[in-house]
Design a protein around this motif. Structure first.
Motif, PDB file in Angstrom:
ATOM      1  N   LEU A  78      40.618  49.836  54.859  1.00 37.80           N
ATOM      2  CA  LEU A  78      39.611  50.651  55.550  1.00 37.80           C
ATOM      3  C   LEU A  78      38.713  51.308  54.500  1.00 37.80           C
ATOM      4  CD1 LEU A  78      41.718  52.384  58.360  1.00 37.80           C
ATOM      5  CD2 LEU A  78      40.270  50.342  58.522  1.00 37.80           C
ATOM      6  N   ARG A  83      41.004  43.094  52.644  1.00 41.94           N
ATOM      7  CA  ARG A  83      41.057  43.707  51.314  1.00 41.94           C
ATOM      8  C   ARG A  83      40.979  42.669  50.189  1.00 41.94           C
ATOM      9  NH1 ARG A  83      42.890  48.127  47.953  1.00 41.94           N
ATOM     10  NH2 ARG A  83      42.359  47.217  45.954  1.00 41.94           N
ATOM     11  N   GLU A 135      43.561  54.136  40.204  1.00 46.67           N
ATOM     12  CA  GLU A 135      44.891  54.689  40.481  1.00 46.67           C
ATOM     13  C   GLU A 135      45.761  54.763  39.230  1.00 46.67           C
ATOM     14  OE1 GLU A 135      46.370  53.170  44.283  1.00 46.67           O
ATOM     15  OE2 GLU A 135      48.186  54.346  43.937  1.00 46.67           O
ATOM     16  N   GLU A 188      43.160  39.956  34.107  1.00 51.94           N
ATOM     17  CA  GLU A 188      43.613  40.171  35.492  1.00 51.94           C
ATOM     18  C   GLU A 188      44.756  39.220  35.815  1.00 51.94           C
ATOM     19  OE1 GLU A 188      43.281  42.200  38.255  1.00 51.94           O
ATOM     20  OE2 GLU A 188      44.676  40.754  39.119  1.00 51.94           O
ATOM     21  N   ARG A 209      45.911  38.371  38.813  1.00 55.01           N
ATOM     22  CA  ARG A 209      45.647  37.472  39.949  1.00 55.01           C
ATOM     23  C   ARG A 209      44.633  36.405  39.569  1.00 55.01           C
ATOM     24  NH1 ARG A 209      43.626  41.329  44.646  1.00 55.01           N
ATOM     25  NH2 ARG A 209      43.184  42.820  43.009  1.00 55.01           N
TER      26      ARG A 209
HETATM   27  C1  FAD Z   1      49.677  50.246  51.718  1.00 58.13           C
HETATM   28  C2  FAD Z   1      48.432  50.817  51.137  1.00 58.13           C
HETATM   29  C3  FAD Z   1      47.328  50.999  51.955  1.00 58.13           C
HETATM   30  C4  FAD Z   1      46.129  51.503  51.413  1.00 58.13           C
HETATM   31  N1  FAD Z   1      45.056  51.592  52.232  1.00 58.13           N
HETATM   32  C5  FAD Z   1      43.875  52.019  51.728  1.00 58.13           C
HETATM   33  C6  FAD Z   1      42.708  52.025  52.547  1.00 58.13           C
HETATM   34  O1  FAD Z   1      42.727  51.601  53.712  1.00 58.13           O
HETATM   35  N2  FAD Z   1      41.552  52.489  52.009  1.00 58.13           N
HETATM   36  C7  FAD Z   1      41.486  52.956  50.716  1.00 58.13           C
HETATM   37  O2  FAD Z   1      40.423  53.400  50.276  1.00 58.13           O
HETATM   38  N3  FAD Z   1      42.587  52.936  49.910  1.00 58.13           N
HETATM   39  C8  FAD Z   1      43.761  52.462  50.378  1.00 58.13           C
HETATM   40  N4  FAD Z   1      44.871  52.404  49.565  1.00 58.13           N
HETATM   41  C9  FAD Z   1      44.731  52.799  48.150  1.00 58.13           C
HETATM   42  C10 FAD Z   1      44.019  51.711  47.364  1.00 58.13           C
HETATM   43  O3  FAD Z   1      44.559  50.435  47.692  1.00 58.13           O
HETATM   44  C11 FAD Z   1      44.165  51.935  45.853  1.00 58.13           C
HETATM   45  O4  FAD Z   1      43.914  53.264  45.545  1.00 58.13           O
HETATM   46  C12 FAD Z   1      43.219  51.033  45.089  1.00 58.13           C
HETATM   47  O5  FAD Z   1      43.565  49.677  45.296  1.00 58.13           O
HETATM   48  C13 FAD Z   1      43.308  51.328  43.597  1.00 58.13           C
HETATM   49  O6  FAD Z   1      42.450  50.414  42.945  1.00 58.13           O
HETATM   50  P1  FAD Z   1      42.653  50.121  41.400  1.00 58.13           P
HETATM   51  O7  FAD Z   1      41.584  49.176  41.012  1.00 58.13           O
HETATM   52  O8  FAD Z   1      42.810  51.400  40.666  1.00 58.13           O
HETATM   53  O9  FAD Z   1      44.083  49.404  41.347  1.00 58.13           O
HETATM   54  P2  FAD Z   1      44.570  48.077  42.087  1.00 58.13           P
HETATM   55  O10 FAD Z   1      43.813  47.820  43.314  1.00 58.13           O
HETATM   56  O11 FAD Z   1      46.047  48.194  42.184  1.00 58.13           O
HETATM   57  O12 FAD Z   1      44.176  46.953  41.050  1.00 58.13           O
HETATM   58  C14 FAD Z   1      44.880  46.832  39.841  1.00 58.13           C
HETATM   59  C15 FAD Z   1      44.641  45.415  39.332  1.00 58.13           C
HETATM   60  O13 FAD Z   1      45.298  45.284  38.074  1.00 58.13           O
HETATM   61  C16 FAD Z   1      45.998  44.060  38.048  1.00 58.13           C
HETATM   62  N5  FAD Z   1      47.134  44.262  37.149  1.00 58.13           N
HETATM   63  C17 FAD Z   1      48.158  45.116  37.302  1.00 58.13           C
HETATM   64  N6  FAD Z   1      49.010  45.040  36.250  1.00 58.13           N
HETATM   65  C18 FAD Z   1      48.488  44.085  35.429  1.00 58.13           C
HETATM   66  C19 FAD Z   1      48.911  43.547  34.168  1.00 58.13           C
HETATM   67  N7  FAD Z   1      50.015  43.949  33.537  1.00 58.13           N
HETATM   68  N8  FAD Z   1      48.141  42.576  33.616  1.00 58.13           N
HETATM   69  C20 FAD Z   1      47.009  42.137  34.239  1.00 58.13           C
HETATM   70  N9  FAD Z   1      46.558  42.622  35.413  1.00 58.13           N
HETATM   71  C21 FAD Z   1      47.291  43.591  35.989  1.00 58.13           C
HETATM   72  C22 FAD Z   1      46.407  43.812  39.504  1.00 58.13           C
HETATM   73  O14 FAD Z   1      46.597  42.435  39.750  1.00 58.13           O
HETATM   74  C23 FAD Z   1      45.214  44.367  40.274  1.00 58.13           C
HETATM   75  O15 FAD Z   1      44.226  43.416  40.535  1.00 58.13           O
HETATM   76  C24 FAD Z   1      46.073  51.890  50.049  1.00 58.13           C
HETATM   77  C25 FAD Z   1      47.179  51.725  49.227  1.00 58.13           C
HETATM   78  C26 FAD Z   1      48.346  51.177  49.752  1.00 58.13           C
HETATM   79  C27 FAD Z   1      49.531  50.964  48.843  1.00 58.13           C
END
Ligand code: FAD
Length: 365
Positions: A50, A101, A276, A30, A32
């Motif tokens: 949310l 968040r 995502e 990770e 972060r």
């Molecule tokens: C402005 C905005 C508002 C949103 N609001 C909402 C909401 O209110 N409610 C909701 O349900 N969804 C919301 N979403 C969508 C939601 O935030 C995402 O769909 C969700 O965070 C996806 O989770 P994830 O774990 O797939 O990816 P992420 O949350 O993006 O996590 C990916 C992780 O991988 C790490 N990472 C990335 N690249 C690397 C690398 N090369 N090496 C090591 N680590 C890496 C990052 O640091 C991060 O911790 C919103 C999105 C945005 C952009």
């Protein structure tokens, strides 16, 4: 050699690590630092924070309740919907949990079992296929490191590097750039608003009150002057009576919008994608957390069944989720079609008529 290396400890990656961490040898990489105490000053994921009913349902299925320190006020039960073209406004009942968040992510991360190896402040750089799996390269403390694994999982979000390396030519969901500004707020705003204005974006914009701060956000086309559009959005909302105090922060992130199920990439061979990174997110609302949980669960079930065939098993386990993306695209068509939205809003069906006068009476509007 690890059974599973997960790149990304966001909601999708942390959930998968929690689900398989006791039965498999797992490493999480990770970028972060998920443990640092002064979290407000650190990098924060740009997000509305949310938790929608579908995500609440998944937390319930996992047997999890959200701890109090993650909640942000006010809790919201109303969405104020603004349609710029027809100049109509309606209030609808909704059920969200309003959270911080970053604290939410850290809480999910803290649930990863202690047996799991974790590398924070580590950046995934690349991968090579080997005879019995994948060898990844990552950088930590300025040094290149390697780890071998039978299965690599990309949970690295909307601009997933794992996805780009695995399948650079695979059709990608449409990418928007989401910009959020945070303003100090003195008064009350007991609703979340969603704004439909095609001059700004063919997706949507929003305001969310959070702990004395008002967030204004929009999902914008990266190639269509996103900063200029954001400034114009703010001006239009000010003209409508929104009171934006001093701006205390601005951030941004890419957000995906899968318009076809064919843009979801489950993985291939010894590499799987969840959250995502795979393209799992609602094309109608950009709600992503429920999809993180559901895709992580689908992959963990497949891994527990048979690690060697887990990508195929994962694909099989996500039949309903793919149906859900199809349905959300139909919903998006209805929501973002000017005529249909006008007719629905004009009819007032499902809206709460008396709220506007109540807000006006209390001086909020
Ligand atoms: C402005 C905005 C508002 C949103 N609001 C909402 C909401 O209110 N409610 C909701 O349900 N969804 C919301 N979403 C969508 C939601 O935030 C995402 O769909 C969700 O965070 C996806 O989770 P994830 O774990 O797939 O990816 P992420 O949350 O993006 O996590 C990916 C992780 O991988 C790490 N990472 C990335 N690249 C690397 C690398 N090369 N090496 C090591 N680590 C890496 C990052 O640091 C991060 O911790 C919103 C999105 C945005 C952009």
């Amino acid at each position: 050699m690890y059974d599973v290396v997960i790149v990304g400890g966001g909601p999708a990656g942390a959930t998968l690590a929690r689900l398989i961490g006791k039965s498999r040898k797992v490493l999480v990489i990770e970028r972060r630092n998920m443990y640092r105490a002064s979290e407000k000053e650190d990098y924060q994921k740009c997000c509305g924070g949310l938790i929608a009913p579908d995500a609440q349902k998944m937390l319930a299925e996992f047997g999890l309740g959200i701890p109090q320190h993650i909640l942000d006020g006010p809790q919201l039960f109303t969405v104020r919907t603004i349609d710029k073209k027809s100049n109509l406004e309606r209030y609808y009942q909704r059920h969200y949990i309003n959270v911080d968040r970053e604290r939410f992510d850290r809480w999910l991360f803290s649930l990863i079992p202690s047996q799991v190896d974790v590398e924070c402040e580590a950046i995934f750089k690349g991968l090579e296929h080997t005879n019995n799996g994948v060898e990844i390269t990552y950088v930590k403390d300025g040094r290149k490191r390697k780890a071998a694994t039978k299965l690599l999982v990309g949970a690295d979000g909307a601009s997933s590097k794992v996805r780009r390396i695995l399948s650079p030519d695979y059709p990608m969901p449409r990418q928007y750039i989401a910009i959020q500004e945070y303003y100090r707020m003195d008064g009350e705003m007991p609703y979340y608003s969603s704004i439909f204005d095609k001059d700004i974006t063919d997706f949507y914009s929003w305001t969310i009150p959070k702990d004395g701060v008002l967030i204004l956000g929009a999902a914008l086309h990266p190639e269509d002057d996103p900063v200029g559009k954001f400034v114009e959005l703010k001006k239009r909302l000010r003209d409508r009576g929104f009171d934006f105090g001093p701006c205390i922060k601005r951030n941004g992130a890419y957000v995906s919008r899968p318009r076809k199920v064919g843009e979801i990439l489950h993985g291939d061979g010894n590499i799987a994608l969840i959250g995502e990174a795979a393209g799992w997110i609602s094309p109608s609302s950009a709600e992503g957390l429920s999809y993180c949980f559901r895709s992580a669960l689908a992959l963990s079930d497949a891994i527990e069944m048979d690690l060697n065939t887990s990508v195929a098993g994962y694909r099989k386990n996500t039949g309903k989720l793919r149906m859900n993306i199809r349905w959300k695209n139909i919903k998006a068509f209805l929501m973002y079609n000017d005529t249909i939205r006008f007719l629905i809003m004009k009819s007032g069906v499902l809206s709460m008529g008396s709220i506007k006068s109540k807000l006006a009476e209390s001086g909020i509007l």
